[in-house]
Write an enzyme that holds these catalytic residues in place. Structure first.
Site, PDB file in Angstrom:
ATOM      1  N   ASP A   1      -7.947 -11.182  -3.027  1.00 52.62           N
ATOM      2  CA  ASP A   1      -8.809 -10.617  -1.995  1.00 52.62           C
ATOM      3  C   ASP A   1     -10.251 -10.521  -2.462  1.00 52.62           C
ATOM      4  O   ASP A   1     -11.190 -10.862  -1.743  1.00 52.62           O
ATOM      5  CB  ASP A   1      -8.311  -9.228  -1.587  1.00 52.62           C
ATOM      6  CG  ASP A   1      -6.956  -9.266  -0.912  1.00 52.62           C
ATOM      7  OD1 ASP A   1      -6.474 -10.376  -0.610  1.00 52.62           O
ATOM      8  OD2 ASP A   1      -6.370  -8.189  -0.712  1.00 52.62           O
TER       9      ASP A   1
ATOM     10  N   GLY B   1      -4.648  -6.201   7.289  1.00 51.23           N
ATOM     11  CA  GLY B   1      -4.352  -7.190   6.265  1.00 51.23           C
ATOM     12  C   GLY B   1      -5.442  -8.206   6.066  1.00 51.23           C
ATOM     13  O   GLY B   1      -5.180  -9.317   5.586  1.00 51.23           O
ATOM     14  N   LEU B   2      -6.689  -7.868   6.421  1.00 49.96           N
ATOM     15  CA  LEU B   2      -7.807  -8.801   6.296  1.00 49.96           C
ATOM     16  C   LEU B   2      -8.804  -8.361   5.230  1.00 49.96           C
ATOM     17  O   LEU B   2      -9.960  -8.775   5.229  1.00 49.96           O
ATOM     18  CB  LEU B   2      -8.505  -8.968   7.653  1.00 49.96           C
ATOM     19  CG  LEU B   2      -7.616  -9.558   8.747  1.00 49.96           C
ATOM     20  CD1 LEU B   2      -8.378  -9.655  10.066  1.00 49.96           C
ATOM     21  CD2 LEU B   2      -7.078 -10.930   8.367  1.00 49.96           C
ATOM     22  N   SER B   3      -8.345  -7.535   4.319  1.00 48.47           N
ATOM     23  CA  SER B   3      -9.104  -7.161   3.118  1.00 48.47           C
ATOM     24  C   SER B   3     -10.379  -6.390   3.400  1.00 48.47           C
ATOM     25  O   SER B   3     -11.439  -6.674   2.837  1.00 48.47           O
ATOM     26  CB  SER B   3      -9.414  -8.406   2.274  1.00 48.47           C
ATOM     27  OG  SER B   3      -8.240  -8.976   1.789  1.00 48.47           O
TER      28      SER B   3
ATOM     29  N   SER C   1     -19.712   6.750   5.851  1.00 46.32           N
ATOM     30  CA  SER C   1     -19.074   5.659   6.575  1.00 46.32           C
ATOM     31  C   SER C   1     -19.405   5.770   8.054  1.00 46.32           C
ATOM     32  O   SER C   1     -19.049   6.765   8.704  1.00 46.32           O
ATOM     33  CB  SER C   1     -17.552   5.698   6.386  1.00 46.32           C
ATOM     34  OG  SER C   1     -16.911   4.845   7.318  1.00 46.32           O
TER      35      SER C   1
ATOM     36  N   THR D   1       1.530 -13.889  -4.484  1.00 45.32           N
ATOM     37  CA  THR D   1       1.555 -14.744  -5.674  1.00 45.32           C
ATOM     38  C   THR D   1       0.418 -14.417  -6.624  1.00 45.32           C
ATOM     39  O   THR D   1       0.482 -14.769  -7.804  1.00 45.32           O
ATOM     40  CB  THR D   1       1.452 -16.228  -5.274  1.00 45.32           C
ATOM     41  OG1 THR D   1       0.294 -16.408  -4.446  1.00 45.32           O
ATOM     42  CG2 THR D   1       2.689 -16.683  -4.522  1.00 45.32           C
ATOM     43  N   ASP D   2      -0.625 -13.753  -6.154  1.00 49.34           N
ATOM     44  CA  ASP D   2      -1.806 -13.572  -7.010  1.00 49.34           C
ATOM     45  C   ASP D   2      -1.529 -12.635  -8.187  1.00 49.34           C
ATOM     46  O   ASP D   2      -2.031 -12.854  -9.283  1.00 49.34           O
ATOM     47  CB  ASP D   2      -3.033 -13.139  -6.221  1.00 49.34           C
ATOM     48  CG  ASP D   2      -2.882 -11.823  -5.493  1.00 49.34           C
ATOM     49  OD1 ASP D   2      -1.730 -11.379  -5.263  1.00 49.34           O
ATOM     50  OD2 ASP D   2      -3.909 -11.227  -5.125  1.00 49.34           O
TER      51      ASP D   2
END
Length: 360
Positions: free
Chosen positions: A161, A113-115, A60, A28-29
């Site tokens: 996010d 899916g946790l940004s 990294s 929706t964002d």
């Protein structure tokens, strides 16, 4: 390895940003809609120092990968593209950014899916703000971070996010109107906590149907004569659209309505019913779930002590989120994973217990 081992000197500064889990308000964002994320305990930390040459050097720790670039090189790929994008956007905004050494380490699960990408972007921008004393606030950091993902990572994302990573905490749900950026913190319903379980199916937004879904929503909005699907509140209006636009629009309209219902105050049982309806809509109307996620959510929804469950994040793999009775998340997770993994999957607990504050 640490910063000094990689770059031969200690860092000048560091900053962190959390990942997020979204309870309701999926896809929706980028339709100017409403969302209900919260931060998770896992975070990404970025350490910065000045480079002694005319190159940026990015390392990294999680990937054990180093990338070096000069100002005249093409943009890098992978994790470095997010950092490079943040730097480039600040420079385009008129800020002078020197050559840097950047060290990244993270406990945010990747591909779940946790940004993890938003956490990297926000942590990078926070560290740059500290190092260079930049006059940018937390909302501007989220906006720069969103543009970094769009322009340099190729994901046409909304701003949820990045706003969650920049402004949310683990003690409250963050209600966000993604059009106006109006926001407020709110508690979970009484006697409830959050459980996040990974499906074991990794996903990447750039390689999924994410951008296609956004394009379909924009086409639906044009057909209905509105700026964005957020401007449609009556789901019956979507019946005039051809398929699959009708189903895409139906998901967005009903999902916005679910978030707005929660905003008025609901019981744990009703919150759970709305999460269940959200998953069904994401599966059937938006078509972003996968069989493993459907099976995991199904097991959760049938487990005693679970009020409701759904996929979280954009889908195409990743994690599920469940609203469960306080104090029972670990026992519920053990039971669910036993059934899920016996079916041939490879799930794992990501957030075993996230009990949010009832104070706002």
């Amino acid at each position: 390895m640490d910063f000094q081992q990689i770059f031969g000197k200690p860092p000048e500064t560091q900053a962190s940003a959390p990942g997020r889990v979204n309870l309701l308000g999926e896809h929706t964002d980028y339709n100017d809609g409403f969302v209900l994320p919260t931060a998770i305990p896992q975070s990404t930390t970025v350490e910065l120092g000045f480079s002694s040459d005319r190159q940026h050097h990015f390392y990294s720790e999680n990937l054990n990968e180093q990338v070096s670039i000069s100002d005249i090189n093409h943009q890098p790929s992978g994790f470095a593209s997010y950092i490079f994008g943040c730097i480039e956007l600040l420079q385009k905004a008129g800020y002078t950014i020197p050559s840097l050494c950047v060290y990244v380490k993270s406990s945010v699960p990747m591909g779940s899916g946790l940004s993890s990408s938003a956490a990297l972007e926000v942590a990078t921008l926070r560290a740059l703000r500290q190092l260079l004393n930049l006059p940018i606030d937390d909302v501007e950091i989220a906006q720069f971070a969103q543009q970094a993902e769009i322009q340099y990572a190729g994901v046409q994302c909304g701003i949820m996010d990045q706003m969650a990573s920049s402004l949310a905490d683990t003690e409250h749900i963050l209600f966000l109107d993604t059009r106006t950026l109006e926001r407020r913190v709110m508690p979970l319903p009484e006697k409830a906590e959050i459980l996040v379980i990974d499906s074991g199916v990794p996903r990447t937004l750039a390689g999924s149907g994410y951008n296609q879904r956004r394009a379909e929503c924009e086409e639906a909005a044009r057909s209905l004569g509105v700026k964005a699907l957020r401007d449609i509140t009556d789901v019956n209006v979507t019946k005039t659209l051809p398929e699959p636009l009708q189903r895409r629009a139906r998901h967005v309209v009903t999902e916005n309505n679910r978030v707005l219902e929660v905003l008025q105050g609901v019981t744990s049982e009703r919150f759970g019913e709305l999460m269940n309806a959200s998953h069904a809509s994401l599966r059937d109307d938006y078509e972003v779930s996968v069989p493993a996620l459907d099976r995991l959510v199904e097991i959760l929804q049938k487990t005693e002590g679970v009020f409701g469950a759904r996929l979280t994040g954009a889908g195409f793999g990743g994690a599920s989120v469940a609203l469960v009775r306080s104090g029972e998340s670990k026992s519920i997770a053990t039971h669910v994973l036993e059934q899920y993994n016996q079916a041939g999957y490879n799930g794992r607990i990501l957030v075993p217990s996230l009990g949010l504050s009832d104070e706002v």
